[in-house]
Enzyme design. Structure first.
Site, short mmCIF file in Angstrom:
data_model
loop_
_atom_site.label_atom_id
_atom_site.label_comp_id
_atom_site.label_asym_id
_atom_site.label_seq_id
_atom_site.Cartn_x
_atom_site.Cartn_y
_atom_site.Cartn_z
CB ILE A 17 -0.98 0.03 1.19
CG1 ILE A 17 -0.25 0.10 2.53
CG2 ILE A 17 -1.90 -1.19 1.15
CD1 ILE A 17 -1.17 0.34 3.71
CD GLU A 18 3.73 3.65 3.26
OE1 GLU A 18 3.95 4.56 2.44
OE2 GLU A 18 3.38 3.88 4.44
CB SER A 19 6.13 1.77 -2.74
OG SER A 19 6.52 0.44 -2.43
#
Length: 526
Positions: free
Chosen positions: A106-108
């Site tokens: 979900i971050e990258s």
């Protein structure tokens, strides 16, 4: 009433879906009572080592990943095959839940090159300050936040520290996103240690992004671990990374590493996304580099036969006003795409005057001035001097002849030059240069102006447009009455804002006469 019926119907559909897709356990619906969610933890149901709560927010993210965000989610799933085994191994070694790996999703989207608007970097999106706390450093040569292996270990240790303080994985995730200080304040203001209580919109204790962070993670984790149950049937997962570590004793560029290992330069770039300039960092000895698995012995044999002076060419171009990537690429005979890759420039990235661009080794360096030996630091070892200069100065460009200025040689002034920088360039005394040209100290020069050089000058130092990475000692300048930072910058051929940065000056108007300024000259032209 209609909204209530809609929510109940949605949960009934979820019951049927999960009962039809699995043979273990029973899934109980949840609805809304008195404005709060009735929660159920079902970690065992999904074979997860993280707590799992499913509510309206989680379902909304599931619908997004299956609908508007499907194309991106499919790409993230495919890329996850490349990094999951390595990341989960490291998380297990560090003693934290392996399913934390989906924070990186979900971050990258598992992208080590990802950079946020807030300048967070890498697959785990570390800010520079947090990265340094966990041993991830950024220099002009490398950014360890982009190393998936090092960043995963740092993320694991960061989560371990957060859990020791907060004692709840959902609060840890919120702190990872917003900072532990904001989560502490939210806990104090709400009087609760339950993320779902703290994250209630009506309380306005957390930003919307942080309130959504945990539901987004839960949805992504459940779907990534059970992709076929959610309709992702045709994902072509990338093969897991397989690599060996080798150590290079001195600075070495990717061309030499790739050739020695018998692979392409793109293979070396893919395995070492933290190296920013297609070369190992300057000044670092015994540096570890990743190469494709199975090429280690071939690399050792071939690399040992490469002379030290052939291992690297460190040359860069200082961007001048009005120059574009296209012009620079044409000048050096390289492709624009190569130039972008070597300098980590995006398609829409802009270059600015004074910026240093690395010229790919494949490019032919065309010197604008006669070539000469650069001046090394006084404390440089013979090997350092060889690494930083020899390869770049070793051969003359095609069609270029080395010319030593003779009597009455003339120099054409370029933008940003001063009498002092020109005297240093040609290794002559400032007073001699002023005497020959009948100019006074502090006289302003103009681009295009012709200056006569003294008759006894030696070969000039390299031009300032293409530079070799040689660092000189800083100059101490005593600010005189009436002098400004602009005057000092012009005298030494640097920018006023650089002088402000080197000396920690915020307001140039408050600098008084007698102040000792440090002026750095960090590169010499090639």
């Amino acid at each position: 009433m209609k909204r209530h019926l809609f929510v109940v119907a949605k949960y009934l559909i979820l019951i049927v879906f999960f009962e039809g897709c699995s043979s273990t356990g029973a899934w109980r619906a949840k609805n809304i009572e008195s404005g709060e969610y009735k929660r159920e933890r079902v970690a065992k149901r999904f074979h997860s080592d993280m707590p799992v709560v499913v509510n309206d927010n989680v379902l909304a993210w599931m619908e997004y990943f299956q609908g508007p965000g499907r194309r991106h989610f499919e790409r993230y799933l495919a890329r996850s095959g490349r990094y999951l085994p390595m990341m989960q191994r490291i998380l297990k070694e560090e003693g934290v839940p392996e399913d934390l790996v989906f924070i990186s999703l979900i971050e990258s989207g598992f992208n080590p090159h990802a950079r946020s608007r807030a300048r967070a970097m890498g697959a785990w999106q570390f800010m520079s300050g947090t990265g340094r706390m966990y041993g991830l450093y950024a220099t002009p040569w490398e950014d360890e936040r982009r190393d998936p292996e090092q960043a995963t270990r740092a993320a694991a240790r960061h989560f371990k520290d957060l859990y020791q303080e907060l004692g709840d994985w959902y609060l840890c995730m919120a702190a990872y996103n917003a900072g532990v200080g904001k989560v502490r304040r939210a806990m104090a203001q709400s009087g609760s240690r339950d993320f779902w209580v703290i994250a209630e919109p009506r309380r306005k204790l957390l930003r919307p992004e942080t309130r959504d962070y945990v539901p987004k993670y839960i949805a992504a984790m459940l779907m990534a671990k059970n992709p076929k149950k959610f309709g992702f049937d045709d994902i072509e997962y990338e093969k897991p990374l397989a690599y060996d570590h080798v150590t290079v004793p001195s600075q070495t560029d990717f061309n030499v590493i790739a050739t020695s290992a018998g692979v392409s330069i793109s293979d070396i770039r893919d395995l070492n996304p933290h190296l920013l300039r297609d070369v190992t960092p300057h000044g670092k000895r015994d540096y570890r580099v990743k190469i494709p698995a199975g090429t280690k012995e071939q690399f050792k044999e071939n690399y040992a036969a490469v002379p030290v002076e052939k291992r690297v060419t460190i040359a860069s171009h200082r961007v001048q006003r009005g120059e574009t990537l296209s012009k620079i690429a044409n000048r050096y005979g390289v492709g624009i795409a190569e130039l972008r890759v070597a300098n980590n420039l995006r398609q829409r990235s802009h270059i600015h005057p004074g910026q240093q661009l690395v010229i790919p080794r494949e490019g032919r360096v065309i010197a604008r001035a006669p070539q000469a030996k650069p001046v090394p630091r006084a404390d440089s070892t013979p090997e350092e001097m060889t690494e930083t200069a020899t390869a770049a100065l070793e051969s003359k460009p095609t069609g270029q002849e080395s010319v030593t200025p003779t009597a009455q040689a003339v120099h054409t002034v370029r933008r940003g030059e001063s009498l002092w920088t020109i005297s240093q360039h040609y290794n002559v005394g400032l007073s001699e240069l002023m005497k020959v040209n009948h100019v006074m100290r502090g006289s302003r020069l103009h681009p295009g102006q012709k200056l006569t050089l003294p008759t006894d000058i030696s070969s000039p130092l390299p031009s300032s447009n293409v530079v070799v990475a040689v660092e000189e000692a800083a100059i101490k300048h005593h600010l005189q009455p009436g002098e400004t930072l602009g005057h000092v910058a012009e005298k030494y051929g640097v920018r006023a804002r650089d002088i402000m940065q080197w000396n920690g000056i915020r307001n140039p108007r408050r600098v008084r006469a007698g102040t000792i300024l440090e002026v750095k000259r960090t590169s010499i032209g090639l």
